[in-house]
Design an enzyme around this catalytic site. Structure first.
Site, PDB file in Angstrom:
ATOM      1  N   GLU A   1       0.843  -1.204   0.000  1.00  0.00           N
ATOM      2  CA  GLU A   1       0.000   0.000   0.000  1.00  0.00           C
ATOM      3  C   GLU A   1       0.876   1.253   0.000  1.00  0.00           C
ATOM      4  O   GLU A   1       1.330   1.666   1.049  1.00  0.00           O
ATOM      5  CB  GLU A   1      -0.903   0.002   1.224  1.00  0.00           C
ATOM      6  CG  GLU A   1      -1.804  -1.227   1.272  1.00  0.00           C
ATOM      7  CD  GLU A   1      -2.753  -1.226   2.473  1.00  0.00           C
ATOM      8  OE1 GLU A   1      -3.057  -0.158   3.009  1.00  0.00           O
ATOM      9  OE2 GLU A   1      -3.185  -2.300   2.866  1.00  0.00           O
ATOM     10  N   PHE A   2       1.112   1.832  -1.137  1.00  0.00           N
ATOM     11  CA  PHE A   2       0.797   1.443  -2.495  1.00  0.00           C
ATOM     12  C   PHE A   2       2.019   1.731  -3.344  1.00  0.00           C
ATOM     13  O   PHE A   2       2.793   2.639  -3.007  1.00  0.00           O
ATOM     14  CB  PHE A   2      -0.373   2.281  -3.065  1.00  0.00           C
ATOM     15  CG  PHE A   2      -1.628   2.185  -2.235  1.00  0.00           C
ATOM     16  CD1 PHE A   2      -2.437   1.046  -2.305  1.00  0.00           C
ATOM     17  CD2 PHE A   2      -1.998   3.208  -1.388  1.00  0.00           C
ATOM     18  CE1 PHE A   2      -3.600   0.954  -1.559  1.00  0.00           C
ATOM     19  CE2 PHE A   2      -3.162   3.115  -0.624  1.00  0.00           C
ATOM     20  CZ  PHE A   2      -3.954   1.984  -0.722  1.00  0.00           C
TER      21      PHE A   2
END
Ligand SMILES: *[C@@H]1O[C@H](CO)[C@@H](O)[C@H](O)[C@H]1NC(C)=O
Ligand SMILES: *[C@@H]1O[C@H](CO)[C@@H](O)[C@H](O)[C@H]1NC(C)=O
Ligand SMILES: *[C@@H]1O[C@H](CO)[C@@H](O)[C@H](O)[C@H]1NC(C)=O
Length: 511
Positions: free
Chosen positions: A223-224
């Site tokens: 993420e991310f």
């Protein structure tokens, strides 16, 4: 950090909870043994007893047409390895395993120096003894079915318990997937994709760890990735190498006759800003499922209030937008897209008197807010984050649950304190399930198990979702139900594998 006495107290408390869960496990074991003996007659009893002996626990998949193993929708849930601790006391067996197809075990992390995979909490994952306290407590059940010789071979920790449970009961099949990364481990992904040697170590170690601990696949939760020269292509390379490594493992085990495979899923961002630059179509060739994180659309970082896990919206922040973006923009097969849902609410503190008194027509979204409100002490500690409310604690005391059919979101509003909380409830879960069927998606999943109302069927989110998909839940068995996998494991690790004693037992009892 907890103080010493608090730690002691929490240990004592954990032990007493363990005792209770072990009794439940014993009941399960007993019923499974019964099942082997009186297979057809006893299945109803097993079902009842898996329900914990109580009448409030959600029922398993029942009264449905039998479906062939793999067909059916994903009904997945993430389980976090910090759940056993105070004040959560949430253990793997608390999950209604009779209703799920996948348990995603969160998280394993990356060692940035070596690229290898490591446990984030080895006590919780691999060491917590779920079986010993039962012997101490010693009841008739214990003496008969969990005597010392059997107890000593059962795998420990939450990982061990899940492995045991997925093999112990033949009534409902589910897979357990090792989830790597998570919100706090994104830096290490950046490091490894920039270095071929670290990346190779990551891939080798991921597959090795997955297999040694008895998982059925790997979930990548980065993420991310950023839109730069390295990360999008690095992401693709990582996934491709992982698939090749798993293929390699499979051909060693099965030769040509592969019936099922170790899965790869990706916990994916569900908004355009983090998707548009990723090589989605290329990654898609190598993975089984996109676990779309179609929640957290609004929170402390937002400019205005909003529903955080809404299915529809005028803006691009919605589950529907994300799903169509993946299908239309990247030609992802809809059956690989899994709709993420939230077993927690996000709150906002709206500082404005015009919301009192609150009526059905009061619009609480798109409002300015000051802070995200402070959940009660217990709840706050449970999640360690402000503004996050476990579903089972909602609607907030003194409020009435509301539902917005236009956006497909539940919410509640505390007028006195001007706290607005949006979340998924049984209505939104059912509607989302219908959306999944209508759009031929792969299914749905929940973050995270701890927030679910496990003990109340009419309140259970997983049950509501499953009702919505007509209980057509995929039930592919664990890879470790195949004797070839067990034999390969024992050949590879001898007596030294995490699961070796238990697998030896399974091998000899199945022959
Ligand atoms: C169950 O779900 C699958 C999708 O995975 C679908 O193809 C099938 O038609 C469904 N079966 C029933 C009985 O609805
Ligand atoms: C313990 O249980 C196992 C399996 O049920 C059985 O084979 C074994 O004989 C038992 N041992 C004792 C000491 O009762
Ligand atoms: C279960 O949930 C329903 C609402 O969905 C509620 O009316 C009922 O009181 C709950 N039961 C228990 C035992 O908490």
């Amino acid at each position: 950090m907890l103080g010493y006495s608090e730690q002691q107290r929490s240990k004592t408390s954990i032990i007493s909870h363990l005792l209770i869960l072990l009794i439940i496990i014993t009941i399960i074991i007993e019923m499974c043994l019964y099942n082997k003996i009186f297979k057809s007659q006893r299945s109803d009893d097993i079902r009842d007893n898996f329900r914990n002996g109580g009448d409030q626990v959600p029922s398993m998949v029942q009264n449905q047409k039998p479906h062939d193993g793999g067909k059916g929708y994903v009904s997945g849930v993430y389980y976090s390895n910090w759940s056993p601790y105070t004040p959560r006391f949430h253990f793997p067996h608390d999950i209604n395993l009779m209703q799920v197809s996948h348990v995603y075990y969160a998280f394993f992390r990356i060692n940035s120096k070596t690229g290898g995979i490591e446990s984030t909490d080895s006590w919780s994952d691999l060491e917590m003894n779920l079986y010993k306290p039962l012997a101490i407590k010693s009841s008739q059940l214990v003496e008969n079915n969990l005597n010392d010789s059997v107890q000593n071979i059962l795998p420990l920790g939450c990982v061990g318990e899940l492995f045991y449970l997925k093999n112990a009961c033949s009534e409902k099949k589910f897979k357990v997937i090792m989830s790597i990364g998570g919100w706090s481990d994104s830096e290490n992904f950046k490091t490894i994709v920039g270095d071929d040697k670290l990346l190779q170590n990551f891939v080798d170690s991921s597959v090795e760890t997955m297999f040694k601990l008895g998982f059925d696949g790997i979930d990548i939760d980065w993420e991310f990735p950023e839109n730069n020269k390295i990360e999008p292509q690095g992401y693709l390379k990582l996934v491709k190498m992982l698939r090749l490594k798993l293929n390699n493992l499979e051909s060693q085990i099965f030769g040509e006759s592969i019936e099922d495979h170790f899965q790869i899923s990706i916990a994916a961002p569900a908004f355009k800003d983090k998707l548009f630059f990723l090589p989605i179509s290329e990654i898609d060739q190598y993975i089984d499922y996109w676990n779309m994180m179609t929640y957290d659309y609004y929170g402390s970082w937002s400019e205005t209030t909003g529903y955080h896990s809404n299915l529809f919206s005028e803006t691009e922040l919605s589950g529907n937008f994300a799903m169509h973006y993946m299908i239309d923009e990247f030609s992802v097969d809809s059956s690989k897209l899994v709709l993420g849902m939230a077993a927690y609410g996000r709150s906002f503190h709206i500082k404005d008197s015009k919301f009192q008194p609150f009526t059905q027509n009061t619009v609480l979204i798109n409002q300015h807010f000051k802070g995200v409100g402070k959940p009660g002490k217990e709840i706050d500690k449970a999640d360690g984050k402000e503004g996050i409310w476990p579903y089972k604690s909602l609607p907030k005391k003194g409020t009435i649950e509301q539902y917005d059919p236009k956006y497909v979101s539940a919410y509640c509003f505390d007028e006195k304190n001007s706290i607005f909380i949006s979340y998924d409830n049984t209505k939104s879960a059912k509607t989302k399930a219908e959306y999944v069927m209508h759009n031929k998606l792969g299914g749905g999943f929940w973050w995270e198990s701890c927030g679910e109302a496990h003990t109340n069927k009419s309140r259970s989110l997983i049950n509501a979702f499953n009702e919505g998909i007509r209980f057509n839940v995929s039930s592919k068995p664990s890879m470790f139900q195949d004797m070839r996998v067990i034999k390969f494991y024992l050949n590879k690790y001898g007596d030294d594998g995490f699961l070796s004693p238990y697998l030896k037992h399974l091998e000899s009892s199945k022959q």
